[in-house]
Scaffold this motif. Structure first.
Motif, PDB file in Angstrom:
ATOM      1  N   ALA A 192       0.819  -1.209   0.000  1.00 18.16           N
ATOM      2  CA  ALA A 192       0.000   0.000   0.000  1.00 18.16           C
ATOM      3  C   ALA A 192       0.853   1.261   0.000  1.00 18.16           C
ATOM      4  CB  ALA A 192      -0.926  -0.012   1.211  1.00 18.16           C
ATOM      5  N   ILE A 193       1.871   1.286   0.867  1.00 24.11           N
ATOM      6  CA  ILE A 193       2.709   2.484   0.979  1.00 24.11           C
ATOM      7  C   ILE A 193       3.538   2.688  -0.284  1.00 24.11           C
ATOM      8  CG2 ILE A 193       4.670   3.483   2.234  1.00 24.11           C
ATOM      9  CD1 ILE A 193       3.493   2.277   4.785  1.00 24.11           C
ATOM     10  N   LEU A 194       4.134   1.616  -0.796  1.00 29.91           N
ATOM     11  CA  LEU A 194       4.921   1.732  -2.023  1.00 29.91           C
ATOM     12  C   LEU A 194       4.052   2.213  -3.184  1.00 29.91           C
ATOM     13  CD1 LEU A 194       7.545   1.256  -3.621  1.00 29.91           C
ATOM     14  CD2 LEU A 194       6.780  -1.118  -3.958  1.00 29.91           C
ATOM     15  N   SER A 195       2.876   1.620  -3.338  1.00 27.44           N
ATOM     16  CA  SER A 195       1.982   2.006  -4.436  1.00 27.44           C
ATOM     17  C   SER A 195       1.589   3.470  -4.328  1.00 27.44           C
ATOM     18  CB  SER A 195       0.726   1.123  -4.426  1.00 27.44           C
ATOM     19  OG  SER A 195       1.048  -0.234  -4.626  1.00 27.44           O
ATOM     20  N   SER A 196       1.258   3.915  -3.127  1.00 30.36           N
ATOM     21  CA  SER A 196       0.837   5.304  -2.918  1.00 30.36           C
ATOM     22  C   SER A 196       1.964   6.290  -3.198  1.00 30.36           C
ATOM     23  CB  SER A 196       0.341   5.481  -1.481  1.00 30.36           C
ATOM     24  OG  SER A 196      -0.780   4.681  -1.219  1.00 30.36           O
ATOM     25  N   LEU A 197       3.149   5.999  -2.679  1.00 24.34           N
ATOM     26  CA  LEU A 197       4.241   6.966  -2.799  1.00 24.34           C
ATOM     27  C   LEU A 197       4.821   7.008  -4.210  1.00 24.34           C
ATOM     28  CD1 LEU A 197       6.130   6.674   0.611  1.00 24.34           C
ATOM     29  CD2 LEU A 197       4.136   8.034  -0.041  1.00 24.34           C
ATOM     30  N   VAL A 198       4.839   5.877  -4.898  1.00 26.21           N
ATOM     31  CA  VAL A 198       5.291   5.883  -6.297  1.00 26.21           C
ATOM     32  C   VAL A 198       4.363   6.760  -7.132  1.00 26.21           C
ATOM     33  CG1 VAL A 198       5.512   4.487  -8.377  1.00 26.21           C
ATOM     34  CG2 VAL A 198       6.519   3.684  -6.238  1.00 26.21           C
ATOM     35  N   SER A 251       7.699   1.688   7.952  1.00 24.01           N
ATOM     36  CA  SER A 251       7.624   1.533   6.492  1.00 24.01           C
ATOM     37  C   SER A 251       7.549   2.889   5.796  1.00 24.01           C
ATOM     38  CB  SER A 251       6.396   0.690   6.120  1.00 24.01           C
ATOM     39  OG  SER A 251       6.500  -0.604   6.671  1.00 24.01           O
ATOM     40  N   LEU A 252       6.831   3.827   6.373  1.00 20.15           N
ATOM     41  CA  LEU A 252       6.754   5.173   5.794  1.00 20.15           C
ATOM     42  C   LEU A 252       8.143   5.802   5.733  1.00 20.15           C
ATOM     43  CD1 LEU A 252       3.513   6.634   7.453  1.00 20.15           C
ATOM     44  CD2 LEU A 252       3.865   6.169   5.012  1.00 20.15           C
ATOM     45  N   HIS A 253       8.886   5.683   6.833  1.00 14.50           N
ATOM     46  CA  HIS A 253      10.247   6.243   6.855  1.00 14.50           C
ATOM     47  C   HIS A 253      11.126   5.551   5.810  1.00 14.50           C
ATOM     48  CE1 HIS A 253      10.269   9.041  10.283  1.00 14.50           C
ATOM     49  NE2 HIS A 253       9.396   8.232  10.860  1.00 14.50           N
ATOM     50  N   HIS A 254      10.985   4.248   5.708  1.00 12.29           N
ATOM     51  CA  HIS A 254      11.819   3.472   4.783  1.00 12.29           C
ATOM     52  C   HIS A 254      11.580   3.899   3.331  1.00 12.29           C
ATOM     53  CE1 HIS A 254      13.878   0.020   3.035  1.00 12.29           C
ATOM     54  NE2 HIS A 254      12.792  -0.232   2.302  1.00 12.29           N
ATOM     55  N   TRP A 255      10.327   3.892   2.889  1.00 12.34           N
ATOM     56  CA  TRP A 255      10.037   4.198   1.485  1.00 12.34           C
ATOM     57  C   TRP A 255      10.161   5.688   1.187  1.00 12.34           C
ATOM     58  CZ3 TRP A 255      10.594   0.399  -1.567  1.00 12.34           C
ATOM     59  CH2 TRP A 255      10.265  -0.890  -1.181  1.00 12.34           C
ATOM     60  N   ASN A 256       9.898   6.530   2.169  1.00 11.09           N
ATOM     61  CA  ASN A 256      10.069   7.965   1.990  1.00 11.09           C
ATOM     62  C   ASN A 256      11.524   8.292   1.668  1.00 11.09           C
ATOM     63  OD1 ASN A 256       9.180  10.771   2.144  1.00 11.09           O
ATOM     64  ND2 ASN A 256      10.244  10.869   4.117  1.00 11.09           N
ATOM     65  N   LEU A 302      13.875   5.921   0.644  1.00 13.62           N
ATOM     66  CA  LEU A 302      14.342   5.161  -0.513  1.00 13.62           C
ATOM     67  C   LEU A 302      13.872   5.785  -1.826  1.00 13.62           C
ATOM     68  CD1 LEU A 302      16.049   2.584  -0.641  1.00 13.62           C
ATOM     69  CD2 LEU A 302      13.954   1.303  -1.080  1.00 13.62           C
ATOM     70  N   LEU A 303      12.653   6.319  -1.841  1.00 13.39           N
ATOM     71  CA  LEU A 303      12.113   6.940  -3.051  1.00 13.39           C
ATOM     72  C   LEU A 303      12.494   8.414  -3.169  1.00 13.39           C
ATOM     73  CD1 LEU A 303       8.529   5.353  -3.026  1.00 13.39           C
ATOM     74  CD2 LEU A 303      10.462   4.727  -4.494  1.00 13.39           C
TER      75      LEU A 303
END
Length: 755
Positions: free
Chosen positions: A84-90, A117-122, A124-125
């Motif tokens: 969900a988080i990856l899909s939203s942030l991409v 997870s938010l910190h991680h993908w924020n 990384l992306l």
């Protein structure tokens, strides 16, 4: 070894995980045995497997009200959250404007998987949005005004339907109004893991974009879950590969898990033989458990309201008991509960309860009791009876307000701790006289219960010095014990005896036929004193069994001397004075124990503390000591958790190698070595409730120093220590080895793995 009557397990930790429903386990086994094909294969075996997978999806979609949305199988909730988080942030990154600032919002009481997870993908992306926690009120409800103010700049908002620690549920309708108040299309994920089977969900009637689920929270195996994706919500595969799940989630499908999950959703839909209890019945079970808790612990406090909580969760605290103490008590009674979230088992307090603004003691003492919709009246009755039985054991250990009538008097030294701080209670059984040294505010109730239960006469309540990390609780304790003796500022009675050691006279109070001498030992503070206990009163130089030195000598350190009332020069002289008085076997009982070492001796400390050794051997002059002590104090970390550190470590010992035994090795050893003794080091109330293998002797950690004093002359005797999990027994084994006990082992995994 002897056997106690075994107690059946009462499992009340369903928010952590659940046992697999027998019908679900059978379905999983049948899938492995019969419908084992790869759903991607085009032959009949593969087609049958594919059909099973789609029937599972269909059953889940019906129950969850998916409508035109999608359900994608995952390994569990954590993968669903990542998806969900990856899909939203991409998707959000494509529309980010470089001159504008953005936020990512999540509920302050969310499972840690979400903010992490938010910190991680924020990162990384490389979105670099500000991540903000949405506050909650004392009821655990999200601040809707905060959401409305912050939502315009948000790329994503993450909330949960039901909290895993407290069972508090959010009003998703009101939450949706706040999120969509400005007509924006911010991506919204709702963690629905704890809602499944406990709250009605009709996802198609909401604007929720993503909702993860996990099978093992509701009687399916671990390793299978689902994530809901609303129609037209953006999607980026978290796992790429062979293109399974229509390219949404690659990897060979977990068909046995899906087969089990189908049984669960069929049960929820009313299409299976098994039946889940409804909301009304679950509420009745919760009320019965709560009544049992109140009868067992009259002052129990709920950490959440009941009117906005699912009926399967109770989060409570018992005043004056840490969560670990209640956990250990219940575990000994074969009741499984948890202290807050099972995913945060190493954390000593609850961030969820902190976010709700509850007092720190409730956060530190929180216990979560949770059950699932397969609860029955029979199981509930058994749980209630077992809870009362566990509480009765506390009473028989003099730890609650209703103690047993004919409690056996505890003789000798008892150590009570709060955090790193130590309080000592010494009792002479013949005269029922006791002395309390360095009482702590958190332990007042416990001390009063022990004194009243055992009908002790208190000779004195003493402080070793004016403590910097807490106010003395001595006046309050004296008041509750109805003591009227006139004392000085540290509690020493105005009227006392005098005992001569050599040519020096020392103020003394009698504890039965024993004597407690007061020796001025300034340095750590200008009012520091040491209390020396001896059974030899009428000799020229008595042997002192215990030395209560406050913070003058700590395990692995010396007390700090950089307070405004400190003096390194005075400490130098005090150390020499103690060296003249104490024997090699005198056990030093400090006011703080930062590494669970319990006690020490001058010889032990000199072996690892060069500074102390040089002082006592006169290799260091007073000026050299003061200089070296100043350097040592400069290394102090002024805060250890919430406590002021009262001594900087000269050296922290490496863990000593301890022989570890499993059940089979232990049995072989005890058959061959009849002198070896299995010792249970848990507290008496735990030992009393023990199921399965029972040790020959109980030496709780609170009585360990007394045990050490009694066995200093036979340090080579073979002791094997056992506790609930193997953690405490290892700590005690290392402490004994450090003091020269040469034949110490412990049971690895404790009763948990060896009963």
């Amino acid at each position: 070894m002897t056997k106690n009557q075994s107690l059946s397990q009462i499992y009340l930790d369903s928010n952590a995980t659940t046992p697999v429903l027998p019908a679900a386990a059978k379905a999983a086994f049948d899938a492995m045995k019969e419908t084992f094909g790869n759903p991607s294969s085009s032959h009949i075996t593969g087609l049958r497997a594919k059909n099973l997978m789609e029937q599972t999806r269909k059953s889940a979609m019906h129950f969850l009200g998916v409508g035109t949305g999608k359900l994608v199988f995952t390994s569990g909730a954590t993968e669903g959250i990542q998806t969900a988080i990856l899909s939203s942030l991409v998707a959000a990154k494509k529309n980010i404007k470089p001159d504008e600032s953005y936020t990512l919002l999540y509920g302050a009481t969310e499972h840690k998987a979400v903010p992490n997870s938010l910190h991680h993908w924020n990162e990384l992306l490389e979105i670099n949005a500000e991540i903000k926690a949405i506050p909650v009120n004392h009821r655990g409800e999200l601040d809707l005004d905060f959401i409305e103010k912050e939502i315009d700049n948000a790329l994503m908002i993450c909330t949960m339907a039901v909290n895993n620690e407290t069972g508090v549920y959010q009003d998703l309708s009101k939450l949706e109004q706040a999120i969509r108040s400005t007509g924006n299309d911010v991506f919204w994920m709702v963690d629905c893991v704890q809602a499944l089977g406990k709250r009605k969900l009709d996802l198609q009637a909401t604007t929720i974009d993503y909702a993860p689920f996990s099978g093992h929270k509701l009687y399916a195996p671990k390793g299978i879950g689902l994530v809901y994706i609303r129609e037209n919500a953006p999607f980026t595969p978290f796992i790429a590969g062979g293109g399974q799940e229509s390219g949404l989630r690659s990897g060979t499908e977990n068909l046995p898990g899906m087969a089990a999950l189908k049984v669960i959703f069929d049960t929820l839909n009313g299409d299976a033989e098994d039946r889940f209890a409804d909301h009304t019945q679950l509420t009745l079970y919760r009320n019965q458990l709560l009544t049992a808790l109140k009868q067992a612990f009259p002052d129990v406090v709920l950490n959440h309201p009941l009117d906005n909580t699912v009926p399967t969760t109770l989060n409570f605290a018992v005043p004056h008991f840490a969560s670990k103490e209640i956990m250990d008590l219940f575990d000994a009674a074969n009741i499984r509960v948890s202290s807050g979230s099972a995913c945060s088992s190493k954390v000593t307090r609850s961030f969820v309860l902190d976010a709700m603004g509850l007092p720190s003691w409730q956060s530190e003492s929180a216990i979560r009791m949770s059950f699932g919709p397969l609860m029955t009246q029979e199981k509930c009755d058994a749980a209630c009876a077992r809870i009362k039985m566990a509480a009765k054991a506390l009473g028989e250990s003099c730890l609650t307000v209703k103690p047993a009538v004919n409690q056996k008097l505890v003789n000798g030294l008892l150590e009570l701790k709060s955090g790193n701080s130590c309080c000592w209670l010494y009792t002479d059984a013949d005269s029922k006289t006791a002395v309390i040294i360095d009482p702590l505010p958190e332990l007042i109730s416990r001390i009063v219960n022990i004194v009243n239960c055992q009908k002790l006469k208190i000779a004195a309540v003493l402080d070793t010095h004016g403590h910097a990390d807490h106010q003395s609780s001595r006046p309050e304790l004296e008041s509750q014990l109805k003591m009227v003796t006139k004392t000085d500022q540290l509690g020493w009675p105005k009227h006392f005896d005098t005992v001569y050691v050599g040519e020096n006279a020392y103020p003394t109070i009698r504890i039965g036929n024993k004597a407690l001498l007061r020796v001025k030992t300034p340095g750590h503070t200008d009012d520091s004193v040491s209390y020396l206990l001896t059974e030899e009163i009428d000799v020229v130089k008595p042997h002192f069994k215990y030395a209560f030195c406050g913070d003058t000598i700590l395990m692995g350190s010396l007390g700090r001397t950089n307070f405004c009332t400190s003096s390194s020069e005075q400490m130098y002289h005090s150390l020499h004075k103690l060296n003249e008085l104490l024997a090699s076997t005198t056990l030093i009982c400090a006011s703080h124990d930062y590494h669970n070492e319990f006690t020490t001796t001058l010889i032990t400390e000199c072996y690892r503390n060069t500074l102390l050794s040089n002082v006592l051997s006169t290799q260091s002059s007073i000026n050299e000591f003061c200089e070296q002590k100043s350097v040592l104090d400069s290394n102090l970390n002024d805060q250890t958790g919430c406590e002021i550190q009262c001594g900087a470590y000269v050296e922290i010992d490496e863990s000593l190698p301890i022989v570890e035994y499993d059940k089979n090795e232990l049995s072989i050893l005890l058959e061959k070595d009849h002198d070896a003794k299995l010792v249970d080091i848990r507290e008496p109330h735990e030992y009393m409730l023990q199921h399965g293998i029972k040790a020959e002797e109980n030496v709780p950690m609170t009585r360990l120093v007394e045990f050490i004093a009694q066995h200093l002359s036979d340090k080579d005797k073979h002791y094997i220590l056992v506790c609930r999990s193997g953690t405490r027994s290892l700590v005690v084994a290392q402490a004994l080895a450090r003091l020269g006990f040469t034949n110490i082992g412990h049971v690895q995994g404790g009763y948990a793995l060896n009963s």
